[in-house]
Design a protein around this motif. Structure first.
Motif, PDB file in Angstrom:
ATOM      1  N   PHE A 191      41.627  11.218  -8.665  1.00 34.27           N
ATOM      2  CA  PHE A 191      40.272  10.677  -8.573  1.00 34.27           C
ATOM      3  C   PHE A 191      39.291  11.697  -8.014  1.00 34.27           C
ATOM      4  CE2 PHE A 191      43.405   7.320  -8.026  1.00 34.27           C
ATOM      5  CZ  PHE A 191      43.082   6.506  -9.092  1.00 34.27           C
ATOM      6  N   VAL A 192      39.751  12.928  -7.815  1.00 36.38           N
ATOM      7  CA  VAL A 192      38.937  13.963  -7.184  1.00 36.38           C
ATOM      8  C   VAL A 192      38.577  15.029  -8.213  1.00 36.38           C
ATOM      9  CG1 VAL A 192      38.971  15.777  -5.430  1.00 36.38           C
ATOM     10  CG2 VAL A 192      40.009  13.567  -4.936  1.00 36.38           C
ATOM     11  N   ASP A 193      37.291  15.373  -8.266  1.00 35.98           N
ATOM     12  CA  ASP A 193      36.849  16.476  -9.123  1.00 35.98           C
ATOM     13  C   ASP A 193      36.805  17.785  -8.341  1.00 35.98           C
ATOM     14  OD1 ASP A 193      36.482  14.878 -11.422  1.00 35.98           O
ATOM     15  OD2 ASP A 193      34.537  14.225 -10.679  1.00 35.98           O
ATOM     16  N   TYR A 194      36.341  17.701  -7.095  1.00 32.89           N
ATOM     17  CA  TYR A 194      36.267  18.882  -6.231  1.00 32.89           C
ATOM     18  C   TYR A 194      36.803  18.539  -4.851  1.00 32.89           C
ATOM     19  CZ  TYR A 194      33.243  21.009  -9.692  1.00 32.89           C
ATOM     20  OH  TYR A 194      32.742  21.533 -10.862  1.00 32.89           O
ATOM     21  N   LEU A 195      37.501  19.464  -4.274  1.00 38.85           N
ATOM     22  CA  LEU A 195      38.001  19.332  -2.912  1.00 38.85           C
ATOM     23  C   LEU A 195      37.427  20.474  -2.100  1.00 38.85           C
ATOM     24  CD1 LEU A 195      39.963  18.322  -0.658  1.00 38.85           C
ATOM     25  CD2 LEU A 195      41.682  19.792  -1.688  1.00 38.85           C
ATOM     26  N   VAL A 196      36.730  20.147  -1.019  1.00 38.35           N
ATOM     27  CA  VAL A 196      36.224  21.143  -0.085  1.00 38.35           C
ATOM     28  C   VAL A 196      37.040  20.983   1.184  1.00 38.35           C
ATOM     29  CG1 VAL A 196      34.231  21.965   1.214  1.00 38.35           C
ATOM     30  CG2 VAL A 196      33.902  20.979  -1.061  1.00 38.35           C
ATOM     31  N   ALA A 197      37.850  21.972   1.482  1.00 41.06           N
ATOM     32  CA  ALA A 197      38.742  21.909   2.636  1.00 41.06           C
ATOM     33  C   ALA A 197      38.235  22.872   3.703  1.00 41.06           C
ATOM     34  CB  ALA A 197      40.167  22.259   2.217  1.00 41.06           C
ATOM     35  N   TYR A 198      37.835  22.311   4.817  1.00 36.50           N
ATOM     36  CA  TYR A 198      37.249  23.071   5.918  1.00 36.50           C
ATOM     37  C   TYR A 198      38.290  23.277   7.007  1.00 36.50           C
ATOM     38  CZ  TYR A 198      34.370  24.005  10.033  1.00 36.50           C
ATOM     39  OH  TYR A 198      33.832  24.553  11.163  1.00 36.50           O
ATOM     40  N   GLU A 224      30.781   3.857   4.541  1.00 33.63           N
ATOM     41  CA  GLU A 224      31.650   2.953   5.298  1.00 33.63           C
ATOM     42  C   GLU A 224      31.318   3.051   6.776  1.00 33.63           C
ATOM     43  OE1 GLU A 224      35.932   2.275   3.388  1.00 33.63           O
ATOM     44  OE2 GLU A 224      35.610   4.273   4.192  1.00 33.63           O
ATOM     45  N   SER A 225      31.177   4.256   7.239  1.00 29.83           N
ATOM     46  CA  SER A 225      30.763   4.549   8.609  1.00 29.83           C
ATOM     47  C   SER A 225      30.203   5.962   8.587  1.00 29.83           C
ATOM     48  CB  SER A 225      31.941   4.450   9.584  1.00 29.83           C
ATOM     49  OG  SER A 225      32.890   5.457   9.296  1.00 29.83           O
ATOM     50  N   LEU A 226      29.548   6.354   9.650  1.00 24.04           N
ATOM     51  CA  LEU A 226      29.009   7.710   9.728  1.00 24.04           C
ATOM     52  C   LEU A 226      29.618   8.417  10.933  1.00 24.04           C
ATOM     53  CD1 LEU A 226      25.234   7.361   8.813  1.00 24.04           C
ATOM     54  CD2 LEU A 226      26.986   8.644   7.600  1.00 24.04           C
ATOM     55  N   PRO A 227      30.573   9.311  10.696  1.00 21.80           N
ATOM     56  CA  PRO A 227      31.179  10.049  11.809  1.00 21.80           C
ATOM     57  C   PRO A 227      30.292  11.204  12.286  1.00 21.80           C
ATOM     58  CG  PRO A 227      32.299  10.542   9.746  1.00 21.80           C
ATOM     59  CD  PRO A 227      31.243   9.527   9.442  1.00 21.80           C
ATOM     60  N   PHE A 228      29.035  11.215  11.823  1.00 23.34           N
ATOM     61  CA  PHE A 228      28.066  12.246  12.196  1.00 23.34           C
ATOM     62  C   PHE A 228      26.677  11.670  11.959  1.00 23.34           C
ATOM     63  CE2 PHE A 228      29.989  12.944   8.033  1.00 23.34           C
ATOM     64  CZ  PHE A 228      28.915  12.680   7.210  1.00 23.34           C
ATOM     65  N   GLN A 229      25.662  12.351  12.475  1.00 27.31           N
ATOM     66  CA  GLN A 229      24.290  11.882  12.327  1.00 27.31           C
ATOM     67  C   GLN A 229      23.666  12.464  11.068  1.00 27.31           C
ATOM     68  OE1 GLN A 229      22.224  12.774  15.969  1.00 27.31           O
ATOM     69  NE2 GLN A 229      21.058  10.894  15.840  1.00 27.31           N
ATOM     70  N   VAL A 230      22.818  11.674  10.406  1.00 25.92           N
ATOM     71  CA  VAL A 230      22.079  12.160   9.245  1.00 25.92           C
ATOM     72  C   VAL A 230      20.597  11.899   9.467  1.00 25.92           C
ATOM     73  CG1 VAL A 230      23.960  11.914   7.592  1.00 25.92           C
ATOM     74  CG2 VAL A 230      22.415  10.014   7.972  1.00 25.92           C
ATOM     75  N   GLU A 231      19.764  12.659   8.759  1.00 25.11           N
ATOM     76  CA  GLU A 231      18.318  12.547   8.915  1.00 25.11           C
ATOM     77  C   GLU A 231      17.729  11.412   8.086  1.00 25.11           C
ATOM     78  OE1 GLU A 231      16.920  16.378   7.756  1.00 25.11           O
ATOM     79  OE2 GLU A 231      18.055  17.388   9.330  1.00 25.11           O
ATOM     80  N   THR A 251      35.943  31.902  13.578  1.00 25.86           N
ATOM     81  CA  THR A 251      35.956  32.072  12.133  1.00 25.86           C
ATOM     82  C   THR A 251      36.132  30.702  11.478  1.00 25.86           C
ATOM     83  OG1 THR A 251      36.945  34.255  12.349  1.00 25.86           O
ATOM     84  CG2 THR A 251      37.112  33.214  10.208  1.00 25.86           C
ATOM     85  N   GLU A 252      35.342  30.463  10.444  1.00 26.36           N
ATOM     86  CA  GLU A 252      35.447  29.224   9.689  1.00 26.36           C
ATOM     87  C   GLU A 252      35.847  29.564   8.258  1.00 26.36           C
ATOM     88  OE1 GLU A 252      32.058  26.474  10.309  1.00 26.36           O
ATOM     89  OE2 GLU A 252      31.376  28.027  11.678  1.00 26.36           O
ATOM     90  N   VAL A 253      36.744  28.778   7.688  1.00 25.74           N
ATOM     91  CA  VAL A 253      37.202  28.985   6.320  1.00 25.74           C
ATOM     92  C   VAL A 253      36.938  27.712   5.528  1.00 25.74           C
ATOM     93  CG1 VAL A 253      39.188  29.464   4.840  1.00 25.74           C
ATOM     94  CG2 VAL A 253      39.010  30.568   7.077  1.00 25.74           C
ATOM     95  N   VAL A 254      36.322  27.873   4.378  1.00 26.31           N
ATOM     96  CA  VAL A 254      36.103  26.750   3.467  1.00 26.31           C
ATOM     97  C   VAL A 254      36.758  27.116   2.148  1.00 26.31           C
ATOM     98  CG1 VAL A 254      34.407  25.382   2.209  1.00 26.31           C
ATOM     99  CG2 VAL A 254      33.921  26.085   4.554  1.00 26.31           C
ATOM    100  N   ASN A 255      37.719  26.313   1.751  1.00 23.92           N
ATOM    101  CA  ASN A 255      38.371  26.479   0.453  1.00 23.92           C
ATOM    102  C   ASN A 255      37.792  25.441  -0.493  1.00 23.92           C
ATOM    103  OD1 ASN A 255      40.325  28.560   1.073  1.00 23.92           O
ATOM    104  ND2 ASN A 255      41.307  27.030   2.352  1.00 23.92           N
ATOM    105  N   LYS A 314      32.207  18.009   9.121  1.00 21.13           N
ATOM    106  CA  LYS A 314      31.003  17.215   9.394  1.00 21.13           C
ATOM    107  C   LYS A 314      29.729  17.904   8.936  1.00 21.13           C
ATOM    108  CE  LYS A 314      32.930  14.675  13.232  1.00 21.13           C
ATOM    109  NZ  LYS A 314      32.879  14.372  14.640  1.00 21.13           N
ATOM    110  N   ARG A 315      29.613  19.184   9.208  1.00 22.55           N
ATOM    111  CA  ARG A 315      28.383  19.902   8.855  1.00 22.55           C
ATOM    112  C   ARG A 315      28.156  19.870   7.342  1.00 22.55           C
ATOM    113  NH1 ARG A 315      28.300  26.017   9.778  1.00 22.55           N
ATOM    114  NH2 ARG A 315      29.596  25.316  11.466  1.00 22.55           N
ATOM    115  N   LEU A 316      29.203  20.100   6.572  1.00 20.67           N
ATOM    116  CA  LEU A 316      29.056  20.118   5.116  1.00 20.67           C
ATOM    117  C   LEU A 316      28.732  18.729   4.562  1.00 20.67           C
ATOM    118  CD1 LEU A 316      32.037  22.467   4.238  1.00 20.67           C
ATOM    119  CD2 LEU A 316      29.619  23.050   4.312  1.00 20.67           C
ATOM    120  N   ALA A 317      29.416  17.714   5.044  1.00 19.87           N
ATOM    121  CA  ALA A 317      29.145  16.356   4.579  1.00 19.87           C
ATOM    122  C   ALA A 317      27.724  15.933   4.950  1.00 19.87           C
ATOM    123  CB  ALA A 317      30.167  15.385   5.166  1.00 19.87           C
TER     124      ALA A 317
END
Length: 137
Positions: A99-106, A27-34, A113-117, A7-10
């Motif tokens: 259909f994906v150019d980049y995948l960010v896996a959190y 489609e929907s917002l599973p988090f708040q945006v400014e 500890t947080e890992v982002v691949n 959520k934080r990254l998106a």
């Protein structure tokens, strides 16, 4: 594509695109945006600068086929695919990899500890990857 409930990254992406003045449809917002984000079906609403598709892998086969067709015809658009489950390098099992150019896996690990691949894909194959680890305070 972002996976693992990142959520934080998106939110960072959508907020920055909004600040840049981009017209965004989600489609929907599973988090708040400014910034301003329109809510609706991206498959039926052309003309936006960027799109947020939520949980593309959790859909029925028919809905996935419709989405893949839309993604194929909108390759020139900026589309953020947000999947709540963690996928990582197992993306090779899913057709969406084409259909994906980049995948960010959190992934949140134990002991704060947080890992982002980050994976770069070309023609459905991982060609580059890197890992970022953040330890809690």
């Amino acid at each position: 594509m972002m996976t693992g409930n990142a959520k934080r990254l998106a939110r960072i992406f959508l907020n920055e695109w909004g600040r840049e003045g981009w017209k965004i449809l989600a489609e929907s917002l599973p988090f708040q945006v400014e910034g301003e984000v329109f809510i609706g079906d991206p498959l039926e609403n052309p003309g936006f600068d960027a799109y947020l598709i939520v949980n593309p892998l959790s859909r029925s086969k028919t809905a996935q086929e419709k989405l893949y067709s839309w993604l194929e015809s909108n390759r020139d658009k900026l589309v953020l695919l947000y999947e709540g489950k963690y996928i990582g390098d197992s993306i090779s099992r899913y057709r969406i990899r084409f259909f994906v150019d980049y995948l960010v896996a959190y992934r949140r690990e134990t002991v704060d500890t947080e890992v982002v691949n980050l994976y770069k894909l070309e023609n459905g194959e991982v060609v580059e990857s890197s890992k970022l680890v953040r330890k809690g305070r």
